[in-house]
Design a protein around this motif. Structure first.
Motif, PDB file in Angstrom:
ATOM      1  N   ALA A 379       0.640  -1.282   0.183  1.00  0.00           N
ATOM      2  CA  ALA A 379      -0.293   0.031  -0.011  1.00  0.00           C
ATOM      3  C   ALA A 379       0.886   1.185  -0.118  1.00  0.00           C
ATOM      4  O   ALA A 379       0.551   2.217  -0.776  1.00  0.00           O
ATOM      5  N   ILE A 380       1.925   1.414   0.903  1.00  0.00           N
ATOM      6  CA  ILE A 380       2.650   2.428   1.061  1.00  0.00           C
ATOM      7  C   ILE A 380       3.515   2.732  -0.145  1.00  0.00           C
ATOM      8  O   ILE A 380       3.549   4.087  -0.816  1.00  0.00           O
ATOM      9  N   LEU A 381       4.230   1.864  -0.576  1.00  0.00           N
ATOM     10  CA  LEU A 381       5.020   1.841  -1.756  1.00  0.00           C
ATOM     11  C   LEU A 381       4.641   2.511  -2.998  1.00  0.00           C
ATOM     12  O   LEU A 381       4.934   3.421  -3.462  1.00  0.00           O
ATOM     13  N   LEU A 385       5.367   6.117  -5.066  1.00  0.00           N
ATOM     14  CA  LEU A 385       5.744   6.244  -6.331  1.00  0.00           C
ATOM     15  C   LEU A 385       4.721   7.151  -7.117  1.00  0.00           C
ATOM     16  O   LEU A 385       5.228   8.018  -7.925  1.00  0.00           O
ATOM     17  N   LEU A 386       3.577   7.264  -6.608  1.00  0.00           N
ATOM     18  CA  LEU A 386       2.513   8.203  -7.387  1.00  0.00           C
ATOM     19  C   LEU A 386       2.959   9.526  -7.097  1.00  0.00           C
ATOM     20  O   LEU A 386       2.896  10.379  -7.833  1.00  0.00           O
ATOM     21  N   GLU A 387       3.499   9.816  -5.642  1.00  0.00           N
ATOM     22  CA  GLU A 387       3.828  11.001  -5.295  1.00  0.00           C
ATOM     23  C   GLU A 387       5.275  11.472  -6.080  1.00  0.00           C
ATOM     24  O   GLU A 387       5.313  12.602  -6.510  1.00  0.00           O
ATOM     25  N   MET A 388       6.166  10.509  -6.253  1.00  0.00           N
ATOM     26  CA  MET A 388       7.388  10.772  -6.989  1.00  0.00           C
ATOM     27  C   MET A 388       7.182  11.090  -8.557  1.00  0.00           C
ATOM     28  O   MET A 388       7.955  11.587  -9.164  1.00  0.00           O
ATOM     29  N   GLU A 389       6.141  10.425  -8.965  1.00  0.00           N
ATOM     30  CA  GLU A 389       5.847  10.585 -10.435  1.00  0.00           C
ATOM     31  C   GLU A 389       5.800  12.170 -10.629  1.00  0.00           C
ATOM     32  O   GLU A 389       6.333  12.503 -11.890  1.00  0.00           O
ATOM     33  N   ARG A 390       5.330  13.194  -9.952  1.00  0.00           N
ATOM     34  CA  ARG A 390       5.118  14.325 -10.128  1.00  0.00           C
ATOM     35  C   ARG A 390       6.317  15.183  -9.884  1.00  0.00           C
ATOM     36  O   ARG A 390       6.840  16.015 -10.745  1.00  0.00           O
TER      37      ARG A 390
END
Length: 529
Positions: A379-381, A385-390
């Motif tokens: 769940a957290i990872l 990665l979604l946060e890092m995408e931006r």
């Protein structure tokens, strides 16, 4: 009844670059598929040159593989120059021809053979006895047909892989004899209607595994962003922007390969689907890759059943499957997937904005139970990665670094400096080095946390402190990078450095004191005895 098969050929010209230069792997894949179908290898003549046959000379190094009946495996029976190996191969050719005449060989698999010279006698015998032959190598297969050999399927080598060739060979023979056959993919036999556990491609869909395998791409992006902040390297900002667009492709390729397990074919399908899924972000790439993996599995199977040439099988399975999945995402899923990703990022930002310090404290306290309970990677990872995408860094990524990596480093460092026994120092040292050098392997702290409740509580408290500071300084960062690069990749170098140092120092001091207390208690017990 097991049919007895001979494998005849060489590492070839084009084949050399598509698996022929690693003969053992090439042969192993064929033998694996044969075993699944109930076919038995009875003879083998395979010439493996050290370069492509297109440019090989008589002096080129080579080896001759034959079949060892007692070992039931390929063995090298001659090595030397290509000229010397060909002479040995001619003697083996005569032996195989005699086996065919005696009726011991019922089918032949061919790869880049030499019907005019090295394999002449075997194929003359095959023509006389109408032995079914299947294989690849455009020139050699055409020559075999012209000599009256019963070729039941033929194909060029271009675009094939060890697996797709092997599956095509065995499928052709089984179709000829009307034998059942389920290709072995990823260590399990599969079929288009397969539903048994471990065989269905649907059961190989693993979001956690896809995200973990894709992580290096995200870390590479974070490192590029950090480098772009160095004076004189600002032009790397354009590279960073390009890498963001590549992330959905990376995820699509990983997803397609893990689900279909068809090596290069699934990689091609994943790339095609990923490129068409870019507008949907990493969620779009995930959907496109999963779709490509599922479709390529079934398309490949059907193409082989319909006896398409091996080259055509790869082209259709890889290209068409990727197009179908990619176009589906491009026209229907991309806007929804992009909106879903934005919603998750917005939710995280909203929760953090209400009380950054409190959010960091709660995240820090919960992160150790999450990783121990298996929630982190599931769940957290993905959220990290979604946060890092931006922006290439993330709130939860910063909590990961301070709450897991630095806490683990503090615990292992304390056990290096003040271990309860010398053996613990030897266990702790590699873990500390990996924590600091690579930003991972937090499991190194497990032996010390699980053996002492105070160390466990200290780890959670230290992670909570680190998370609190991350929230206070409004840090966005990442783990999985060397600790000295962590602050550089963040949006707040000083704040991240303080947060990391605080977590490390807190866990170190707690573990140090606990170990000292344990040693003192043990020494008192020894004296009293």
């Amino acid at each position: 009844m097991h049919r007895q098969i001979a494998i005849i050929g060489s590492s070839g010209g084009n084949l050399y670059n598509l698996g022929g230069k690693e003969p053992q792997k090439l042969l192993d894949e064929i033998l694996l598929q044969m075993e699944s179908a109930g076919l038995t290898c009875i003879a083998l003549q395979f010439i493996a040159a050290q370069t492509s046959m297109d440019s090989a000379k008589d002096t080129t190094g080579a080896a001759l593989y034959s079949w060892n009946i007692s070992k039931r495996a390929p063995v090298i029976i001659a090595e030397g120059t290509l000229k010397e190996v060909n002479q040995a191969a001619q003697r083996l050719d005569q032996e195989i021809a005699e086996q065919i005449d005696l009726g011991e060989i019922e089918g032949i698999i061919v790869m880049s053979a030499d019907p005019e010279n090295t394999n002449r006698r075997a194929f003359e015998a095959a023509a006389r006895h109408k032995v079914p032959v299947t294989g690849t190598g455009g020139t050699s297969m055409a020559m075999l047909q012209s000599k009256g050999v019963q070729v039941i399927s033929a194909s060029g080598t271009t675009g094939t892989t060890n697996r797709t060739r092997a599956v095509a060979f065995v499928t052709s023979l089984c179709k000829h004899w009307r034998m059942p056959y389920r290709p072995v993919i990823g260590g399990a036999a599969v079929s288009a209607d397969s539903t048994a556990s471990g065989t269905s491609p649907w059961k190989r869909i693993n979001i956690r595994g896809i995200m973990m395998a894709s992580l290096p791409g995200f870390i590479g992006m974070a490192l590029i962003l950090a480098a772009s902040k160095i004076p004189g390297l600002s032009q790397l900002t354009a590279v960073f922007d390009l890498m963001i667009k590549a992330l959905p492709v990376i995820i699509a390729v990983i997803a397609a390969k893990q689900i279909s397990e068809l090596d290069e074919v699934s990689i091609v399908a994943g790339i095609v689907a990923g490129v068409l899924s870019v507008e949907g972000g990493i969620i779009g790439g995930m959907i496109g890759g999963i779709g490509a993996g599922l479709i390529v599995h079934y398309v490949f199977r059907k193409c082989v059943e319909w006896r398409f040439p091996a080259t055509t099988v790869n082209i259709v399975a890889g290209g068409v499957s990727g197009l179908i999945a990619g176009l589906f995402v491009y026209f229907l899923i991309a806007p929804v997937a992009l909106a879903a990703g934005e919603s998750i990022r917005y939710l995280i930002e909203t929760l953090v904005s209400w009380s950054p310090a409190f959010a960091g404290l709660i995240a820090g306290i919960l992160i150790w139970p999450a990783i121990i309970g298996g929630v982190y990677h599931a769940a957290i990872l993905p959220i990290v990665l979604l946060e890092m995408e931006r922006t290439s860094n993330s709130f939860l990524g910063a909590v990961d670094m301070v709450g897991l990596v630095m806490v683990s480093a503090g615990i292992t460092l304390a056990n290096i400096i003040a271990p309860r026994d010398k053996g613990e120092a030897a266990v702790a040292a590699p873990g500390f080095a990996i924590n600091m050098g690579f930003g991972t392997f937090v499991e190194a702290a497990y032996p010390f946390m699980f053996s002492n409740k105070l160390v466990f509580v200290g780890a959670i408290a230290s992670a909570g402190l680190g998370g609190l500071l991350v929230g206070m300084f409004e840090v966005r960062g990442t783990a999985y990078v060397p600790s000295f690069l962590g602050p550089v990749t963040s949006n707040n170098t000083v704040g991240f450095l303080i947060s990391m140092a605080a977590s490390l120092l807190c866990s170190f001091l707690i573990t140090f004191l606990v170990n000292k207390m344990s040693l003192y208690r043990d020494s008192k017990q020894t004296i009293s005895m």
